[in-house]
Structures are given as C-alpha cells and as structure tokens.
Design an enzyme around this catalytic site. Structure first.
Site, mmCIF file in Angstrom:
data_model
loop_
_atom_site.group_PDB
_atom_site.id
_atom_site.type_symbol
_atom_site.label_atom_id
_atom_site.label_comp_id
_atom_site.label_asym_id
_atom_site.label_seq_id
_atom_site.Cartn_x
_atom_site.Cartn_y
_atom_site.Cartn_z
ATOM 1 C CE LYS A 1 -2.200 -1.044 3.842
ATOM 2 N NZ LYS A 1 -1.587 -2.326 4.263
ATOM 3 N NE ARG B 1 -4.057 -1.326 10.343
ATOM 4 C CZ ARG B 1 -2.980 -0.789 9.754
ATOM 5 N NH1 ARG B 1 -3.025 0.417 9.266
ATOM 6 N NH2 ARG B 1 -1.877 -1.492 9.668
ATOM 7 N NE ARG C 1 7.646 -2.783 6.419
ATOM 8 C CZ ARG C 1 6.316 -2.601 6.362
ATOM 9 N NH1 ARG C 1 5.765 -2.121 5.279
ATOM 10 N NH2 ARG C 1 5.568 -2.904 7.388
ATOM 11 N NE ARG D 1 6.890 -0.533 10.321
ATOM 12 C CZ ARG D 1 5.729 -0.462 9.658
ATOM 13 N NH1 ARG D 1 5.697 0.112 8.468
ATOM 14 N NH2 ARG D 1 4.639 -0.946 10.175
ATOM 15 N NE ARG E 1 2.215 -4.538 11.596
ATOM 16 C CZ ARG E 1 3.011 -4.199 10.592
ATOM 17 N NH1 ARG E 1 4.175 -4.783 10.454
ATOM 18 N NH2 ARG E 1 2.631 -3.289 9.739
HETATM 19 P P1 AMP Z 1 0.897 0.568 9.117
HETATM 20 O O1 AMP Z 1 2.159 1.294 8.833
HETATM 21 O O2 AMP Z 1 -0.272 1.059 8.347
HETATM 22 O O3 AMP Z 1 1.069 -0.929 9.010
HETATM 23 O O4 AMP Z 1 0.555 0.866 10.654
HETATM 24 C C1 AMP Z 1 1.452 0.558 11.706
HETATM 25 C C2 AMP Z 1 0.691 0.428 13.023
HETATM 26 O O5 AMP Z 1 0.048 1.671 13.342
HETATM 27 C C3 AMP Z 1 -0.441 -0.600 13.025
HETATM 28 O O6 AMP Z 1 0.040 -1.924 13.280
HETATM 29 C C4 AMP Z 1 -1.305 -0.058 14.162
HETATM 30 O O7 AMP Z 1 -0.733 -0.315 15.430
HETATM 31 C C5 AMP Z 1 -1.226 1.438 13.932
HETATM 32 N N1 AMP Z 1 -2.262 1.906 12.971
HETATM 33 C C6 AMP Z 1 -2.051 2.437 11.734
HETATM 34 N N2 AMP Z 1 -3.199 2.758 11.140
HETATM 35 C C7 AMP Z 1 -4.183 2.420 12.013
HETATM 36 C C8 AMP Z 1 -5.598 2.487 11.970
HETATM 37 N N3 AMP Z 1 -6.250 2.952 10.885
HETATM 38 N N4 AMP Z 1 -6.297 2.043 13.051
HETATM 39 C C9 AMP Z 1 -5.665 1.579 14.141
HETATM 40 N N5 AMP Z 1 -4.327 1.464 14.249
HETATM 41 C C10 AMP Z 1 -3.583 1.890 13.199
#
Ligand code: AMP
Length: 188
Positions: A13, A88, A127, A133, A144
């Site tokens: 994404k 999400r 990654r 990360r 996740r």
């Molecule tokens: P991402 O980079 O989109 O994978 O997000 C990293 C982390 O941020 C996720 O594993 C969640 O802990 C938090 N996070 C990001 N976007 C959301 C969302 N829309 N709702 C809840 N938690 C989020």
C-alpha cells in the site's frame, strides 16, 4: 478523487501510494506514518500509542479518525486523497464516510491489493532487516496479520456492498501492480 488502498500489512500500500503521488499529485494519508512520526517525536500522543504499535495491535478508532480529519483539507486542496492503512475497522470506515459526506464528497474507489500470506511474511521480514521497524519482528508480524484478518478484513464486504471494491493482483513487480491500479482507476 478519494481512494482507499486496502490490504494486509506488506501488500504494498505504501509503495503504491508513493507511486500515485508522483503520477497524479495526490496526497497520501497514512495513519501508520502519522503515528510513527508522533512516536518518534515523543509527543503525548506518541507516548500513548507506542506500546500498541510495537505489539501490532490497533490504536483506538477515535485517535486515527482525529488524525485523518486534520489532514483532509490538505488532500482536498491537492485534488485527491490516498488513504493508506485507514480505515482498518468498520467504525473507521463509517466515520470516514460521514466526514467526507460533511464535506460534500465521498470515497470513490477502494483498491484491494491481493497478496498471499507467505509472500506477505517474506516481504515484512525483509523490510524488518532493511528498516528495523519495531513492529516488524516475526512474532509481531504474525499478530499484525491476525489483527488484519480479525478486525480489518470484515471491511471487504462493507466496501463491496457499496459497489466500490476493486481487486488488484498485488503479487507482481511494483510496476505491474501500479499498472493494475491505474487500470482500476481509469475504469472508474
Ligand atoms: P501501518 O504502517 O499502516 O502498518 O501501521 C502501523 C501500526 O500503526 C499498526 O500496526 C497499528 O498499530 C497502527 N495503525 C495504523 N493505522 C491504524 C488504523 N487505521 N487504526 C488503528 N491502528 C492503526
């Protein structure tokens, strides 16, 4: 134009959002990036969400909805928003629909990037080695994915019922996936 890039962690994404920014001048609204920035800056919000992110759990709907709301005018000015990693949960999707409706606009299309689990895990492990990360350890990666299937995948029928869902094969090269997305957008 408001588009949602949808799919599990590791589906591509963020990469595809960046390609769309270059090609179309739209704005990427990544709640993951916003939360990581808050965490890195050590803000009050960052401290509150750090442990949740590191465990691969979801931050509260209220927090991410507020982050998105703040950035909507910027995306509107640019003529397009690419929602990446948001919504999400069904509650987040409903809140987004309401926020956009208040502004006289709507989600135009949801692009679902389809990638099989084994490939997702391989990409995320890679990654982790490249970016380090904290939420990219193998244990957290598995959590996740579980959180995705439990809490986020139920959005697929939500978007399908709205007639907005378009599936794109996410298994190819960056360029092949970008071409699939372009075709889905142009068919709109
Ligand atoms: P991402 O980079 O989109 O994978 O997000 C990293 C982390 O941020 C996720 O594993 C969640 O802990 C938090 N996070 C990001 N976007 C959301 C969302 N829309 N709702 C809840 N938690 C989020």
């Amino acid at each position: 134009m408001n588009i949602i890039l949808f799919g599990p962690p590791g589906a591509g994404k963020g990469t595809q959002a960046k390609m769309l920014i270059e090609q179309r001048g739209w704005v990427q609204l990544s709640t993951g990036d916003m939360l990581r920035a808050a965490k890195a800056a050590g803000t009050e919000l960052g401290k509150r969400v750090a442990a949740i992110i590191d465990a691969g759990e979801l931050v509260s709907d209220e927090i991410v909805i507020a982050l998105i709301k703040e950035r909507l005018p910027e995306a509107e000015a640019a003529g397009g928003a690419i929602f990446d990693g948001f919504p999400r949960t069904v509650a987040q999707a409903e809140a987004l629909d309401a926020l956009l409706a208040e502004r006289g606009t709507q989600v135009d299309v949801v692009i679902e990037l389809k990638v099989v689990d084994d490939e997702l895990i391989q990409r995320l492990v890679k990654r982790a080695a490249e970016q380090g990360r904290a939420d990219d350890t193998e244990e957290v990666i598995r959590n996740r994915l579980k959180v995705y299937y439990d809490q986020t995948a139920p959005l697929i029928p939500y978007f399908a019922d709205q007639g907005k869902l378009k599936e794109v094969d996410g298994m190819g090269s960056m360029e092949e996936v970008a071409a699939g997305i372009a075709a889905a957008l142009d068919a709109k």
